[in-house]
Scaffold this motif. Structure first.
Motif, PDB file in Angstrom:
ATOM      1  N   SER A  32       0.853  -1.190   0.000  1.00  0.00           N
ATOM      2  CA  SER A  32       0.000   0.000   0.000  1.00  0.00           C
ATOM      3  C   SER A  32       0.890   1.242   0.000  1.00  0.00           C
ATOM      4  O   SER A  32       2.095   1.158   0.239  1.00  0.00           O
ATOM      5  CB  SER A  32      -0.878   0.003   1.242  1.00  0.00           C
ATOM      6  N   GLY A  33       0.286   2.400  -0.263  1.00  0.00           N
ATOM      7  CA  GLY A  33       1.049   3.643  -0.294  1.00  0.00           C
ATOM      8  C   GLY A  33       1.794   3.891   1.013  1.00  0.00           C
ATOM      9  O   GLY A  33       2.957   4.289   1.017  1.00  0.00           O
ATOM     10  N   GLN A  68       2.724   1.644   3.232  1.00  0.00           N
ATOM     11  CA  GLN A  68       3.815   0.673   3.399  1.00  0.00           C
ATOM     12  C   GLN A  68       5.009   1.043   2.531  1.00  0.00           C
ATOM     13  O   GLN A  68       6.164   0.926   2.947  1.00  0.00           O
ATOM     14  CB  GLN A  68       3.320  -0.726   3.042  1.00  0.00           C
ATOM     15  N   GLN A  69       4.715   1.506   1.298  1.00  0.00           N
ATOM     16  CA  GLN A  69       5.809   1.926   0.422  1.00  0.00           C
ATOM     17  C   GLN A  69       6.613   3.043   1.061  1.00  0.00           C
ATOM     18  O   GLN A  69       7.839   3.063   1.002  1.00  0.00           O
ATOM     19  CB  GLN A  69       5.255   2.419  -0.918  1.00  0.00           C
ATOM     20  N   THR A  97      -3.641   6.991   7.736  1.00  0.00           N
ATOM     21  CA  THR A  97      -2.281   6.462   7.646  1.00  0.00           C
ATOM     22  C   THR A  97      -1.264   7.582   7.883  1.00  0.00           C
ATOM     23  O   THR A  97      -0.229   7.371   8.509  1.00  0.00           O
ATOM     24  CB  THR A  97      -2.044   5.849   6.259  1.00  0.00           C
TER      25      THR A  97
END
Lengths: 261, 204
Positions: A146-147, A149-150, A179
């Protein structure tokens, strides 16, 4: 020695003009950042904040003035060397899409011929630090994350060479609100744990005030005010700063109004 | 047609092998040359523009004329043919290589630079793997073009399938013309297929 901390970054009348007749993107910015500080640079798009950041690791070179890192004028240092001494996190993409998470984090130390096992174990340690389980994520590709996590991986990669200075260019710009808050809190925790100098660019006043021990406010290439969030709110130095703060208040009173209903 | 093949197999097989050989030599030399020029262009971006402009002019010269122009330098025969075919290929290869490498996401390239990769590391570890498709497309294009233009090389004694075509034209022998055309077409299609297959192998 006196009690004052070392100056990590010093901007001396730094300017950047992309072409002869254009207005300068960065206009005679002077500032001193102490070692271990968390500084945010706040401004709307096109204000020169990203340009200032990119000049700090020589992705761009100033057209006027000097940038001094720990006493050394960076124009005298090879750009690749300057960049390898610093962590760099950019918004969105940032990760190399054809490499796994672990490869992304370890590519530079491997290129610099550091011991593979040491590099590997440090990579795993850093993944845990950014709250990603190494066993689950090390072998994944960026497209499988996911964004948020990236961006954690991007953070781990930037921390890999154990740099004294971390540059972050709108790292949470493309990430959803929930997030973003948790990543902001983790960034503060990492800053506390590592005691590195952080320089983060954002257009979000809440983010700038929350993260920055001191905030640089920029508009049209000029540095309008550089102070603690407290002093900026109490004593805005410029009508633009005042307007910025008012906008934040208005947003807040909207939320409070909804709560009162 | 089959009669001709059975009665004079050497008249077909030898030009075919010759053509394959000429194509293979041209391919190896021109890919190596184009790679070298691409690396130079990555270091000196202006050079890329100059080379592209130069080879586009070369490419616009009709092949028979370019073969003729080259004869005083390397004489009649295969060397001249390969030299000219390599020059043509530079336009196709360099154009595709540079375009492919430049199409890699600028954000990814900046990240590579930002974490401290040198120009060469960025080129070989980031741009080349991400532009693999375009690089292979360039090579396939060059091979097909070499097989086609290579038939003209028979006019300067370089052999190849052009011999069948030119002989056929001179003697009004339709069978020879057909064999020449058919074999160059088959050669081009199969070379393209083989390279596509090789590309898949490399991509894993």
């Amino acid at each position: 020695m006196n009690n004052r901390r070392m100056i990590a970054i010093e901007y001396e009348q730094v300017s950047k003009q992309f072409s002869k007749n254009a207005k300068p993107s960065v206009d005679r910015v002077s500032a001193q950042i102490e070692e271990g500080e968390f500084i945010t640079i706040l401004g709307s798009s096109g204000c020169g904040k990203t340009t200032l950041l990119k000049m700090t690791n020589r992705l761009l070179d100033p057209s006027g003035g000097r940038i001094i890192l720990f006493g050394q004028d960076i124009s005298t240092v090879d750009p690749v060397t300057v960049r390898r001494r610093m962590g760099y996190v950019i918004q969105q993409i940032g990760l190399l899409p054809h490499m796994t998470v672990e490869e992304n984090i370890t590519i530079l130390p491997k290129l610099m011929k550091q011991d593979r096992e040491t590099v590997r174990s440090r990579a795993r340690q850093l993944l845990s630090m950014v709250q990603l389980d190494p066993d689950t994520y090390a072998a994944r590709y960026p497209s499988e994350l996911s964004g948020g996590q990236q961006q954690r991986v991007g953070l781990a990669r930037a921390l890999m060479p154990d740099p004294k200075i971390m540059l972050l260019d709108e790292p949470f710009g493309a990430i959803d609100a929930i997030t973003r808050i948790s990543l902001q809190n983790e960034l503060l925790r990492i800053h506390r744990e590592t005691k590195k100098t952080f320089l983060l660019v954002t257009h979000d006043i809440n983010e700038a005030m929350k993260l920055g021990m001191r905030v640089m406010i920029m508009d049209k290439g000029r540095l309008l005010q550089f102070d603690t969030p407290h002093n900026i709110i109490r004593h805005p130095a410029d009508p633009f700063v005042e307007a910025l703060i008012r906008s934040a208040y208005e947003q807040q009173s909207f939320w409070e109004g909804v709560q009162d209903d | 047609m089959i009669d001709f093949l059975l009665s004079h197999p050497e008249k077909i097989v030898s030009p075919l092998l010759n053509h394959i050989y000429m194509t293979a030599v041209t391919l190896v030399i021109s890919v190596l040359l184009a790679s070298l020029l691409t690396v130079l262009a990555a270091v000196i971006p202006v050079l890329g523009n100059i080379l592209t402009a130069f080879f586009s002019v070369v490419y616009s010269i009709p092949s028979l004329a370019l073969f003729a122009l080259q004869i005083p330098l390397t004489g009649l025969g295969r060397t001249t043919a390969v030299t000219v075919l390599c020059a043509y290929n530079q336009y196709l290869l360099l154009g595709n290589f540079l375009a492919g490498l430049n199409e890699v996401d600028p954000g990814v390239r900046e990240a590579a630079k930002g974490i401290g990769m040198t120009v060469m590391q960025e080129l070989f570890l980031v741009q080349v793997p991400l532009a693999k498709k375009a690089l292979f497309a360039g090579i396939r294009l060059a091979v097909v073009s070499t097989i086609g233009i290579g038939t003209i090389a028979a006019a300067i004694n370089a052999g190849g399938l052009g011999v069948l075509l030119f002989d056929g034209l001179r003697t009004m022998n339709t069978v020879k013309i057909l064999w020449g055309s058919l074999l160059s077409a088959i050669l081009a299609v199969s070379a393209n297929g083989i390279l596509k297959w090789a590309e898949k192998g490399v991509s894993g």
